[in-house]
Design a protein around this motif. Structure first.
Motif, short mmCIF file in Angstrom:
data_model
loop_
_atom_site.label_atom_id
_atom_site.label_comp_id
_atom_site.label_asym_id
_atom_site.label_seq_id
_atom_site.Cartn_x
_atom_site.Cartn_y
_atom_site.Cartn_z
N HIS A 153 0.84 -1.21 0.00
CA HIS A 153 0.00 0.00 0.00
C HIS A 153 0.87 1.25 0.00
N ALA A 154 1.91 1.24 0.85
CA ALA A 154 2.75 2.44 1.01
C ALA A 154 3.47 2.79 -0.29
N LEU A 155 3.78 1.79 -1.12
CA LEU A 155 4.49 2.07 -2.37
C LEU A 155 3.64 2.90 -3.33
N PHE A 156 2.32 2.95 -3.07
CA PHE A 156 1.47 3.78 -3.92
C PHE A 156 1.64 5.27 -3.62
N ALA A 157 2.47 5.58 -2.62
CA ALA A 157 2.85 6.97 -2.37
C ALA A 157 4.06 7.38 -3.20
N THR A 158 4.65 6.45 -3.96
CA THR A 158 5.87 6.79 -4.69
C THR A 158 5.57 7.18 -6.14
N GLU A 159 6.44 8.02 -6.67
CA GLU A 159 6.34 8.36 -8.09
C GLU A 159 6.70 7.14 -8.95
N ASP A 160 7.59 6.32 -8.44
CA ASP A 160 7.98 5.13 -9.21
C ASP A 160 6.79 4.21 -9.48
N GLN A 161 5.87 4.11 -8.53
CA GLN A 161 4.67 3.27 -8.78
C GLN A 161 3.85 3.86 -9.92
N LYS A 162 3.67 5.20 -9.89
CA LYS A 162 2.88 5.84 -10.97
C LYS A 162 3.60 5.63 -12.31
N GLU A 163 4.92 5.84 -12.28
CA GLU A 163 5.71 5.72 -13.50
C GLU A 163 5.68 4.27 -14.02
N GLY A 164 5.90 3.31 -13.14
CA GLY A 164 5.96 1.90 -13.56
C GLY A 164 4.65 1.46 -14.19
N MET A 165 3.54 1.81 -13.57
CA MET A 165 2.25 1.35 -14.09
C MET A 165 1.84 2.13 -15.33
N SER A 166 2.16 3.46 -15.35
CA SER A 166 1.85 4.24 -16.56
C SER A 166 2.66 3.71 -17.74
N ALA A 167 3.94 3.43 -17.49
CA ALA A 167 4.80 2.95 -18.58
C ALA A 167 4.25 1.64 -19.15
N PHE A 168 3.79 0.77 -18.27
CA PHE A 168 3.22 -0.50 -18.76
C PHE A 168 2.02 -0.21 -19.66
N LEU A 169 1.12 0.65 -19.18
CA LEU A 169 -0.11 0.91 -19.94
C LEU A 169 0.17 1.66 -21.24
N GLU A 170 1.23 2.47 -21.21
CA GLU A 170 1.60 3.24 -22.42
C GLU A 170 2.58 2.47 -23.31
N LYS A 171 2.86 1.23 -22.93
CA LYS A 171 3.73 0.34 -23.72
C LYS A 171 5.09 0.99 -23.99
N ARG A 172 5.73 1.48 -22.91
CA ARG A 172 7.08 2.05 -23.01
C ARG A 172 7.89 1.57 -21.81
N GLU A 173 9.20 1.80 -21.87
CA GLU A 173 10.07 1.44 -20.74
C GLU A 173 9.87 2.45 -19.61
N PRO A 174 9.82 2.00 -18.36
CA PRO A 174 9.70 2.96 -17.26
C PRO A 174 11.03 3.68 -17.00
N ASN A 175 10.92 4.86 -16.46
CA ASN A 175 12.11 5.60 -16.05
C ASN A 175 11.99 5.86 -14.55
N PHE A 176 12.50 4.93 -13.76
CA PHE A 176 12.37 5.05 -12.31
C PHE A 176 13.34 6.10 -11.78
N ARG A 177 12.86 6.89 -10.82
CA ARG A 177 13.70 7.96 -10.27
C ARG A 177 14.02 7.75 -8.79
N GLY A 178 13.55 6.64 -8.25
CA GLY A 178 13.90 6.35 -6.86
C GLY A 178 13.19 7.22 -5.85
N CYS A 179 11.98 7.66 -6.21
CA CYS A 179 11.25 8.49 -5.25
C CYS A 179 9.75 8.18 -5.39
#
Ligand code: CAA
Length: 255
Positions: free
Chosen positions: A229-255
């Motif tokens: 649950h807590a990981l849903f506070a991270t930008e990486d979660q938004k980025e990882g799931m958006s990247a999947f849905l947009e069919k691109r590689e994620p760019n994780f920033r560690g935050c």
């Protein structure tokens, strides 16, 4: 540094144990140099994974027997000998052991403080301290039993026999066995893969897996769910799931 060599490539730091004249025996100096080198790197957000390795011939043949041999029980207790290794175990950066040749005694215990273990066909694991009139002292009786179970841990610790890489893999001590000359490249590739993921998720995953060794299923599952649950506070979660849905590689920033 006299006893280790450190190299950094992007987000991966490789530590090579380097006391060839004594098969990389883990002296107090080596422990101090290793901890002093890794402490600031563990706190560096630009570092994503450690690889710990020895030479092509030996990972480490244990704690330094010459250094220990003359000490009294009072000396050992006063120095709290080996206590420093717990700092290595507590580092938050994931670490991969790349093992060729002997990983005995403290060498095997150092391997067990790593998260992944890549072993070459030549690797040999064991806790032979019983042959010296002592027992494992850097967590061997505890970590080995949790990793391979009581039956195998008793066999290794009471008889002092060693196991080869394949037995160690079957037993749950080793993640992958590869040809000797592929050990470091495989470990480095795995380290680069881990280091490219989002730091909050990587740290959370390590902590949850290790929690499984410390707690019961109900508590552990609840801990995992809360961390999830807590990981849903991270930008990486938004980025990882958006990247999947947009069919691109994620760019994780560690935050
Ligand atoms: N500490 C100090 N020196 C060591 C060492 C150790 N753990 N292991 C090897 N060495 C030294 C040897 O004394 C030898 O030095 P010299 O050339 O000056 O004689 C040199 O390294 C090469 O070793 P060998 O000649 O023994 O090499 P080998 O190929 O014939 O045998 C071996 C290899 C089977 C690994 C053998 O060296 C060995 O059994 N080493 C000791 C293994 C051991 O008992 N480890 C446990 C240590 S106690 C411990 O680790 C406690 C703990 O829980 C932390």
């Amino acid at each position: 540094m006299n006893t280790i060599k450190i190299e950094r490539h992007n987000r991966v730091v490789t530590v090579r144990l380097h006391r060839p004249h004594v098969l990389n025996a883990l002296s107090g100096e080596l422990m101090t140099e290793l901890l002093d080198a890794l402490r600031p790197l563990d706190a560096d957000p630009e570092v994503g994974c450690f690889v710990v390795t020895g030479s092509e011939k030996v990972f480490a043949a244990g704690a330094d027997i010459r250094e220990m041999s003359g000490k009294s029980a009072v000396d050992m207790a006063a120095e709290d000998y080996f206590a420093g290794w717990e700092e290595f175990a507590s580092f938050r950066t994931p670490r991969i052991a790349a093992v060729n040749g002997y990983a005995l005694g403290g060498g095997c215990e150092l391997v067990m403080m790593c998260d992944l273990v890549i072993a070459g066909e030549s690797a040999v694991f064991g806790q032979p301290e019983i042959k010296l009139g002592v027992i494992p002292g850097i967590g061997g009786t505890q970590r080995l039993t949790r990793l391979v179970g009581r039956a195998k841990a008793m066999d290794l610790i009471l008889t002092g026999r060693t196991m080869d890489a394949h037995e160690a893999e079957r037993s749950g001590l080793v993640s992958r066995v590869v040809p000797d000359d592929r050990v470091l490249p495989t470990a480095t590739e795995a380290a680069a893969t881990v280091a490219a993921y989002g730091t909050p998720a990587v740290r959370a995953a390590r902590e949850c897996v290790d929690r499984a060794l410390e707690t019961g299923l109900t508590e552990g599952t609840l801990f995992e769910r809360r961390v999830f649950h807590a990981l849903f506070a991270t930008e990486d979660q938004k980025e990882g799931m958006s990247a999947f849905l947009e069919k691109r590689e994620p760019n994780f920033r560690g935050c």
